[in-house]
Design an enzyme around this catalytic site. Structure first.
Site, short mmCIF file in Angstrom:
data_model
loop_
_atom_site.label_atom_id
_atom_site.label_comp_id
_atom_site.label_asym_id
_atom_site.label_seq_id
_atom_site.Cartn_x
_atom_site.Cartn_y
_atom_site.Cartn_z
N ARG A 149 35.30 37.16 32.25
CA ARG A 149 34.26 37.81 33.05
C ARG A 149 34.44 39.32 33.10
NH1 ARG A 149 35.52 33.12 36.04
NH2 ARG A 149 33.77 31.69 36.36
N ASP A 169 40.45 36.79 21.98
CA ASP A 169 40.38 35.76 23.01
C ASP A 169 40.24 34.41 22.32
OD1 ASP A 169 39.71 33.96 25.09
OD2 ASP A 169 38.89 35.60 26.29
N ALA A 228 44.44 44.03 35.05
CA ALA A 228 44.35 42.57 35.16
C ALA A 228 45.48 42.02 36.00
CB ALA A 228 44.34 41.95 33.77
N ARG A 229 46.64 41.83 35.37
CA ARG A 229 47.80 41.27 36.05
C ARG A 229 49.06 41.97 35.56
NH1 ARG A 229 46.45 39.98 40.26
NH2 ARG A 229 45.53 38.01 40.88
N ASP A 253 47.10 49.55 36.88
CA ASP A 253 46.76 49.30 38.28
C ASP A 253 47.57 48.14 38.84
OD1 ASP A 253 45.09 49.66 40.66
OD2 ASP A 253 44.19 47.74 40.11
N GLU A 258 55.28 43.96 42.75
CA GLU A 258 54.52 44.82 43.65
C GLU A 258 55.03 44.66 45.07
OE1 GLU A 258 50.35 44.08 43.15
OE2 GLU A 258 50.36 44.63 41.03
N HIS A 277 47.13 48.83 42.69
CA HIS A 277 46.34 47.58 42.66
C HIS A 277 45.01 47.75 43.40
CE1 HIS A 277 46.97 42.99 42.10
NE2 HIS A 277 45.68 43.30 42.02
N GLY A 279 41.96 47.55 41.80
CA GLY A 279 40.84 47.05 41.00
C GLY A 279 39.74 46.41 41.80
N ALA A 280 40.09 45.69 42.85
CA ALA A 280 39.07 45.00 43.66
C ALA A 280 38.77 45.74 44.95
CB ALA A 280 39.55 43.59 43.99
#
Length: 527
Positions: A149, A169, A228-229, A253, A258, A277, A279-280
């Site tokens: 996504r 992918d 992402a992660r 990020d 963490e 972190h 991103g969101a």
């Protein structure tokens, strides 16, 4: 219901849960033994990435129905443990997609144009205009590792800025990649071709340190971004590659651990941009993931489909409305079949015929298994029923056919062991009223409700009268009945709906009559 929230979420999500009548407990500082004590009586748990939902946590939460992750990543949740205990795990995959994609683009510009470094020098009083020569994105090749996504949203945005797109992918089709203007290639080809690389894969055993020293060398002279992660890029190798000039820059990020330690090698390299972190971290994204998570918890409490369940069958709302009546029907057919069979079971078959065969029926199949297992007093629900079947060595099969033998739709649950089996079929009448229309090949028209009595007897005069008399003398009222037989004088099967359970003395009196082959009481009350 008690909803325990251990990581901060937007007030809109909390308000939605409270408006639905649930007790919301915010406990942002609990961990370790305190978390175990707090979660004991919780019906739902809401987390972000800060709370580790381990097997121990789940085992302490005796009432837990659902864990809601206000975001995408669920690597902090033991999904296997949740499934074993029948706990739904649901995330909010759409809520922060745009925010994460936009932050990725921002980080790419930041590293390509050294924006944070230039800002720091200027605020320190230094006009270092000649020290920063940036790289334009237009005309460069973007390598996208993970075209899910967020990766797709990044592709749309950076493709429109004139970048050529290649993507790696293994789980996406070439047609979808082409629709996004990306060439689908293997990982080596993706890294070799890219001037910029952006990472959008989950953290798994396969993706941990997916990009390390060797892979970074393939991006020589380029840039890499990860929103992402943490743990997907080897951080020590990345720090060395940028410091040595193998890469021009990087922007991260997310981190393997963490909060990021002050001793991290990443912090000592000027050309690496880091953010904590974020991103969101937009108002819109946080509100969206919070309300999405709240809605899924409310749905779980109301036995509605949890649309983003990760360990249970999920379905969209429109399709759910079409199959909803069949969920209870299949569970009931399973309960009746298991109780009538009365033996060990080594196989279950669920057959869909007619219109229902055109629908997504995973949720119906899981409910049929739940119905079979409940009379055996196994702790099951639609989440862990497939796992229970696997662990108990029970073979579950599903089949579909367009032919429904004079019914618009028919659901049949068959249970068996060795060469013996028993089937129960059900359908819906007008107004979605459930009916059992076949029991062990006897054509019936039985209302599945409350306490049912299934009697097998020789087809002789007076038997039904005897059953009615014995029930009446024992204070049991018959609410309804249906009789079926093989042939005149052969065996017959009668289904009775009773207003109360069958007393043991009444059972013994009936079974003492030579004309009665068996009497079986079916409990559909769930007691």
């Amino acid at each position: 219901m008690k909803v325990l929230v251990t990581d901060p979420i937007a007030d809109a999500g909390l308000a939605r849960l409270r408006d639905a009548g649930h007790d919301v407990v915010e406990a942002y500082d609990v961990a370790g033994d305190d978390l175990l004590d707090t979660i004991v009586d919780a019906d739902a748990l809401v987390v972000r990435s800060g709370t580790q939902v381990t097997r121990e946590v789940i085992e302490h939460a005796e009432n837990l129905q659902i864990v809601g992750r206000a975001g995408i990543g669920v690597d902090n949740i033991d999904i296997d443990a949740a499934t074993d205990h029948g706990v739904i795990v649901a995330n909010a995959p759409e809520g922060n997609v745009r925010a994460a994609a936009e932050h990725t683009v921002a980080m790419m510009f930041a590293t390509a144009r050294s924006i944070p470094q230039a800002h720091a020098r200027l605020t320190d009083g230094e006009w270092a205009k000649g020290d920063f020569l940036g790289t334009e994105l237009n005309g460069k090749t973007l390598g996208i590792v993970g075209l899910g996504r967020v990766g797709q949203e990044v592709a749309k945005r950076l493709g429109s800025l004139g970048m050529d797109l290649v993507a790696y992918d293994p789980y996406i089709g070439e047609d979808r990649a082409n629709q996004l203007g990306a060439e689908l290639v293997d990982l080596d080809a993706c890294l070799d071709a890219a001037d910029f690389v952006t990472v959008h894969v989950p953290l798994t055993e396969e993706t941990e340190n997916l990009i390390s020293e060797e892979e970074l060398a393939q991006i020589e002279g380029g840039y890499i971004v990860n929103v992402a992660r943490g743990g997907i890029i080897d951080e020590a190798a990345l720090a060395e590659a940028v410091d040595d000039g193998v890469l021009k820059g990087a922007a991260l990020d997310v981190f393997a651990d963490e909060p990021l330690s002050p001793d991290s090698p990443l912090l000592g390299v000027e050309d690496i941009v880091v953010t904590p972190h974020l991103g969101a971290s937009t108002e819109a994204a946080q509100e969206h993931v919070a309300t999405t998570t709240a809605d899924q918890i409310i749905a779980a409490f109301e036995d509605q489909p949890v649309l983003n369940a990760l360990n249970a069958p999920s379905i969209d709302k429109a399709a759910y409305e079409r199959i909803r009546p069949y969920i209870d029907l299949a569970e009931t057919a399973g309960k009746v079949a298991a109780q009538l069979f009365g033996e060990r079971i080594d196989r279950i078959e669920i057959t869909y015929a007619g219109d229902i065969a055109e629908e997504e029926v995973d949720l119906v199949t899981a409910s049929a298994q739940k119905g079979v297992f409940e009379p055996l007093e196994w702790n099951v629900n639609a989440v862990n029923a497939p796992r229970v079947a696997e662990e108990r060595g029970i073979d579950v099969t599903e089949s579909k056919t367009r032919s429904a033998d004079n019914f618009q739709s028919l659901v049949t649950v068959t249970v068996g062991v060795d060469d013996r089996e028993l089937s129960v079929s059900g359908t819906l009448f007008t107004g979605d009223e459930p009916r059992l229309v076949s029991i062990d090949d006897y054509r019936v028209d039985a209302i599945p409700h409350g306490t049912m009595l299934v009697a097998r007897n020789r087809d002789e005069p007076g038997v039904i009268g005897l059953i009615g008399t014995v029930l009446g003398e024992n204070g049991v009222n018959i609410a309804g009945m249906f009789n079926a037989r093989e042939t005149i004088g052969g065996e017959a099967l009668t289904v009775y709906n009773l207003d109360s359970p069958l007393p043991e003395e009444a059972r013994e009196e009936l079974e003492a009559d030579d004309r009665i082959i068996s009497v079986q009481e079916i409990d559909l009350n769930g007691d």
